[in-house]
Write a protein that holds these residues in place. Sequence first.
Motif, PDB file in Angstrom:
ATOM      1  N   SER A 155     -86.280 -56.356   4.927  1.00 29.22           N
ATOM      2  CA  SER A 155     -85.276 -56.562   4.091  1.00 29.22           C
ATOM      3  C   SER A 155     -84.423 -57.452   4.599  1.00 29.22           C
ATOM      4  O   SER A 155     -83.796 -57.448   5.349  1.00 29.22           O
ATOM      5  CB  SER A 155     -84.455 -55.169   3.664  1.00 29.22           C
ATOM      6  OG  SER A 155     -83.245 -55.410   3.201  1.00 29.22           O
ATOM      7  N   PRO A 156     -83.970 -58.721   3.567  1.00 27.60           N
ATOM      8  CA  PRO A 156     -83.068 -59.611   4.143  1.00 27.60           C
ATOM      9  C   PRO A 156     -81.827 -59.360   4.240  1.00 27.60           C
ATOM     10  O   PRO A 156     -80.967 -59.684   4.882  1.00 27.60           O
ATOM     11  CB  PRO A 156     -83.326 -60.658   2.892  1.00 27.60           C
ATOM     12  CG  PRO A 156     -84.028 -60.088   1.651  1.00 27.60           C
ATOM     13  CD  PRO A 156     -84.706 -58.864   2.294  1.00 27.60           C
ATOM     14  N   TYR A 157     -81.390 -58.273   3.460  1.00 30.55           N
ATOM     15  CA  TYR A 157     -80.153 -57.721   3.635  1.00 30.55           C
ATOM     16  C   TYR A 157     -79.910 -56.836   4.672  1.00 30.55           C
ATOM     17  O   TYR A 157     -78.677 -57.045   5.640  1.00 30.55           O
ATOM     18  CB  TYR A 157     -79.738 -56.582   2.542  1.00 30.55           C
ATOM     19  CG  TYR A 157     -79.873 -57.164   0.943  1.00 30.55           C
ATOM     20  CD1 TYR A 157     -78.863 -57.976   0.416  1.00 30.55           C
ATOM     21  CD2 TYR A 157     -81.177 -56.815   0.323  1.00 30.55           C
ATOM     22  CE1 TYR A 157     -79.408 -58.547  -0.970  1.00 30.55           C
ATOM     23  CE2 TYR A 157     -81.298 -57.484  -1.055  1.00 30.55           C
ATOM     24  CZ  TYR A 157     -80.262 -58.603  -1.386  1.00 30.55           C
ATOM     25  OH  TYR A 157     -80.560 -58.737  -2.799  1.00 30.55           O
ATOM     26  N   SER A 168     -74.317 -54.855   2.317  1.00 24.22           N
ATOM     27  CA  SER A 168     -74.312 -55.926   3.296  1.00 24.22           C
ATOM     28  C   SER A 168     -73.099 -56.839   3.769  1.00 24.22           C
ATOM     29  O   SER A 168     -72.718 -56.690   4.809  1.00 24.22           O
ATOM     30  CB  SER A 168     -75.745 -56.768   3.341  1.00 24.22           C
ATOM     31  OG  SER A 168     -75.461 -57.449   2.234  1.00 24.22           O
TER      32      SER A 168
HETATM   33  N1  LIG Z   1     -76.092 -55.336  -2.488  1.00 25.55           N
HETATM   34  C1  LIG Z   1     -77.019 -54.812  -1.599  1.00 25.55           C
HETATM   35  C2  LIG Z   1     -78.592 -55.002  -1.873  1.00 25.55           C
HETATM   36  C3  LIG Z   1     -79.444 -54.120  -0.783  1.00 25.55           C
HETATM   37  C4  LIG Z   1     -80.793 -53.976  -1.384  1.00 25.55           C
HETATM   38  O1  LIG Z   1     -81.248 -54.438  -2.553  1.00 25.55           O
HETATM   39  N2  LIG Z   1     -81.599 -53.230  -0.551  1.00 25.55           N
HETATM   40  C5  LIG Z   1     -82.759 -52.842  -1.017  1.00 25.55           C
HETATM   41  C6  LIG Z   1     -83.818 -53.405   0.203  1.00 25.55           C
HETATM   42  S1  LIG Z   1     -84.170 -54.995   0.121  1.00 25.55           S
HETATM   43  C7  LIG Z   1     -83.015 -51.532  -1.314  1.00 25.55           C
HETATM   44  O2  LIG Z   1     -82.396 -50.619  -0.380  1.00 25.55           O
HETATM   45  N3  LIG Z   1     -83.633 -51.095  -2.230  1.00 25.55           N
HETATM   46  C8  LIG Z   1     -83.823 -49.688  -2.616  1.00 25.55           C
HETATM   47  C9  LIG Z   1     -84.054 -49.245  -4.151  1.00 25.55           C
HETATM   48  O3  LIG Z   1     -83.570 -50.338  -4.849  1.00 25.55           O
HETATM   49  O4  LIG Z   1     -84.184 -48.116  -4.443  1.00 25.55           O
HETATM   50  C10 LIG Z   1     -76.487 -55.270  -0.237  1.00 25.55           C
HETATM   51  O5  LIG Z   1     -76.156 -56.444  -0.264  1.00 25.55           O
HETATM   52  O6  LIG Z   1     -76.817 -54.531   0.541  1.00 25.55           O
END
Ligand SMILES: N[C@@H](CCC(=O)N[C@@H](CS)C(=O)NCC(=O)O)C(=O)O
Length: 200
Positions: free
Chosen positions: A7-9, A63
Amino acid sequence: LLGVWPSPYVYRIIWALGLKGVKYEYIQGEFHKSDFTDLLLKYNPVYKKVPVLVLDGKPIAESMVILEYIEEIWPQPPLLPKDPYKRAMARFWVSFAEEKKATKEVREVLKVLEETIGDKKYFGGEEIGLLDINLGWIALSFGVIEDIVGVKVLVVDDFPCLFTWIQNFREHQAIKTNLPNHQDLFVYYKQKRETIIPSS
Ligand SMILES: N[C@@H](CCC(=O)N[C@@H](CS)C(=O)NCC(=O)O)C(=O)O
């Protein structure tokens, strides 16, 4: 730190903690495993996403919010300039980059970023700053995604400054020890793409 690969975040947080020399425990989970989703439900019930940073039992999610918190708790080396106007400008560009992340006008956005960085080593100047970390996904996976899609956008002739920035960013001591290799990412994104667009 709770995260998933690649994950880039999550990398934003790994890089920031690395730059600041903070020791932490990293729990790398998988979304299909219930012990991990239970943790997410507990620590990030609103979004159930990673990254989540848990400090003294208190969770922080999102993040960019985590990065700002890290900056307050461990101010050295700084990710934001001292001058309030320059801080505001850094946050302006972060907000621009967040907003444009999913745009189809990739070239237009890259052009703006190319002008913004100009001859500077990093977006933050001589040192990596908040915007560098925010945009780190470009240095992390843009080239891999281009290889998979078969379209090169970020080429040196069109974006010489951004091209140099990617190299500078990737070569920084705190970043290069925390970068997945190209081949692993390639396999990961290729599989991901095939689940979205099955090849005939
Ligand atoms: N806006 C969030 C985005 C984080 C995000 O999208 N994380 C993804 C992994 S890359 C995630 O946890 N996805 C799980 C899901 O959507 O159920 C941040 O900046 O932390």
